[in-house]
Design an enzyme around this catalytic site. Structure first.
Site, PDB file in Angstrom:
ATOM      1  CD  GLU A  64       4.974  30.394  75.704  1.00 51.47           C
ATOM      2  OE1 GLU A  64       4.311  29.784  76.556  1.00 51.47           O
ATOM      3  OE2 GLU A  64       4.614  31.486  75.225  1.00 51.47           O
ATOM      4  CD  GLU A 105       2.518  31.768  71.399  1.00 51.24           C
ATOM      5  OE1 GLU A 105       1.970  32.146  72.458  1.00 51.24           O
ATOM      6  OE2 GLU A 105       2.859  30.590  71.196  1.00 51.24           O
TER       7      GLU A 105
HETATM    8  C1  FCB Z   1       1.416  31.011  75.320  1.00 50.39           C
HETATM    9  C2  FCB Z   1       1.279  29.689  74.612  1.00 50.39           C
HETATM   10  C3  FCB Z   1       0.077  29.616  73.692  1.00 50.39           C
HETATM   11  C4  FCB Z   1      -1.114  30.309  74.286  1.00 50.39           C
HETATM   12  C5  FCB Z   1      -0.758  31.711  74.708  1.00 50.39           C
HETATM   13  C6  FCB Z   1      -1.908  32.516  75.239  1.00 50.39           C
HETATM   14  O1  FCB Z   1       2.042  30.820  76.539  1.00 50.39           O
HETATM   15  O2  FCB Z   1       2.422  29.408  73.850  1.00 50.39           O
HETATM   16  O3  FCB Z   1      -0.156  28.263  73.416  1.00 50.39           O
HETATM   17  O4  FCB Z   1      -1.622  29.576  75.316  1.00 50.39           O
HETATM   18  O5  FCB Z   1       0.244  31.663  75.664  1.00 50.39           O
END
Ligand code: FCB
Length: 438
Positions: A161, A344
């Site tokens: 990110e 994620e």
């Molecule tokens: C993302 C991050 C991770 C966590 C999630 C909820 O932005 O990569 O570390 O904080 O959100």
């Protein structure tokens, strides 16, 4: 039916779970420093102890095995494995070597992220991501890690990110290093992306495993049908999504940024965009929510709350169709789109252990509906190769501290007891059914 080639995994990040911040020669990162600044993190929390994963990694690995996951996505703490003078710290490296070896022995694939936001503080003291030099320091770290861990990793991720590192870290100040200037964010983004390019080359010279980058993306919806709000949505989409993806996949920054931030330009030098647009073997996508926006004379767009829709504890809007739509949009926008992993996806809820159980039924619905959205995207021709739940464990949720629980496994921070939530047990049952081919 999900084929056995499609990987289901769970994800974590070093600073959010490891704790043991002084162990075995680890030195401070920007998050250690940021947490010490009063008012930055909810409740004054920090990652000092976190889930104590550094000492309890074998228990956590056993959880991954028991729940039946195919893969584990984790990150390496740069300040554990590389000394301030650039030499390897073997005590820190050994931690990850042991973890990788045991994951391999138990049949789990290893998805390793080099940078999940924890820049060494000594590099921050020399300018951090505002300095072009940091891109090359990052490549040195990538070189070291890929030499030391060669053969043990199934997929390398350079950056997690970059949007958050660049924008939240340098424009809003919500993340380390806590700066508040858009030009800084644009500079930092360029050096992060350049760092991805030069680090990829370093890894490729040492190891055969696929290399990619993980980007967070948001679905965006305009508040009204007005042309102004529709335009605001295109600006928000560029800011949230194509600011990162266009340079990587098209070799240019999106034109909307000039309108969003007049007079602000990235510090591009000859050859940079080609280095950034180096071949990616896969793209990691992190997806959580949809944002509603409206036009704003000063800022171009502003985010406005959405009523009458489901939210999570973070206040994020639940919108699984957004994941499907973004994936299909990316397929059309980027002719060279590599295969995708959802690296994620998940949600926070106020989970409590009651009689040994955690009834997190909102998370269960959330995960199921998003996995179904991935399936829809695949049916419409997008190549997706895996899905990772965020997160394996409740953990240190950055500026929100420990209050927001994203884990499929509950962590009692007083005792460090782990309790798989109902969502984890459902995932386990699903993965067992898949294994049996049922
Ligand atoms: C993302 C991050 C991770 C966590 C999630 C909820 O932005 O990569 O570390 O904080 O959100």
């Amino acid at each position: 039916m999900w084929s056995r080639d499609f990987l289901f995994g769970a994800a974590t990040a070093a600073y959010q779970i490891e704790g043991a911040v002084h162990a075995d020669g680890r030195h401070p990162s920007i998050w250690d420093a940021f947490c010490l600044v009063p008012g930055t993190v909810h409740n004054g929390d920090s990652g000092e102890v976190a889930c104590d994963h550094y000492n309890r990694w074998e228990t956590d690995l056993q959880l991954l095995v028991d729940l039946g996951f195919d893969a584990y996505r984790f990150s390496v703490s740069w300040t554990r494995v590389m000394n301030v003078d650039g030499t390897p710290n073997h005590r820190g490296l050994d931690f990850y070597k042991r973890l990788i070896e045991q994951l391999e022995r138990r049949g789990l694939q290893r998805f390793l992220t080099l940078y999940h936001w924890d820049l060494p503080q000594h590099l921050q003291d020399r300018g951090g991501w505002l300095s072009r030099d940091t891109s090359f320091r990052f490549a040195e770290y990538a070189d070291l890690l890929s030499r030391e861990l060669t053969g043990g990793v199934n997929a390398w991720t350079t950056l997690n990110e970059p949007y958050c590192s660049a924008y939240l870290g340098h424009a809003t100040g919500r993340h380390a290093p806590g700066m508040k200037c858009v030009q800084y964010a644009v500079d930092a983004m360029h050096h992060l992306l350049l760092g991805h390019g030069v680090a990829s080359a370093a890894i490729r010279a040492n190891d055969k495993a696929p290399i990619g980058l993980v980007s967070n993306v948001n679905a965006v919806v305009p508040k009204s049908n007005s042309a102004a709000d529709a335009h605001a949505a295109t600006l928000a989409y560029a800011h949230a999504n194509t600011w990162v993806l266009d340079p990587l996949l098209l070799g240019t920054y999106p034109a909307e940024l000039k309108e969003l931030w007049p007079g602000v330009a990235a510090p591009v030098r000859a050859g940079d965009m080609a280095a950034i647009a180096t071949r990616m073997d896969y793209l990691g996508i992190n997806y959580y929510f949809r944002a509603q926006v409206q036009a704003d004379a000063a800022a171009g767009y502003v985010e406005v709350p959405m009523d009458g829709v489901e939210h999570t504890q973070m206040g994020w809007v639940v919108y699984p169709a957004g994941l499907r739509d973004l994936l299909t949009e990316f397929k059309h926008r980027y002719p060279g789109l590599p295969p995708i992993y959802i690296t994620e996806n998940g949600m926070a809820s106020d989970d409590k252990v009651v009689d040994g159980r955690v009834g997190d039924e909102q998370r269960l619905r959330y995960l199921n509906s998003h996995i179904a959205a991935v399936d829809q995207a695949m049916r419409s021709g997008v190549q997706v190769k895996g899905y990772f739940a965020w997160s394996l464990l409740d953990n240190f949720e950055w500026s929100y501290g420990y209050e927001k629980r994203f884990g499929v496994v509950h962590v009692d921070y007083a005792t460090q007891r782990r309790t798989p939530k109902d969502s984890a047990l459902a995932m386990k049952a699903f993965l067992e059914r898949r294994r049996r081919g049922a």
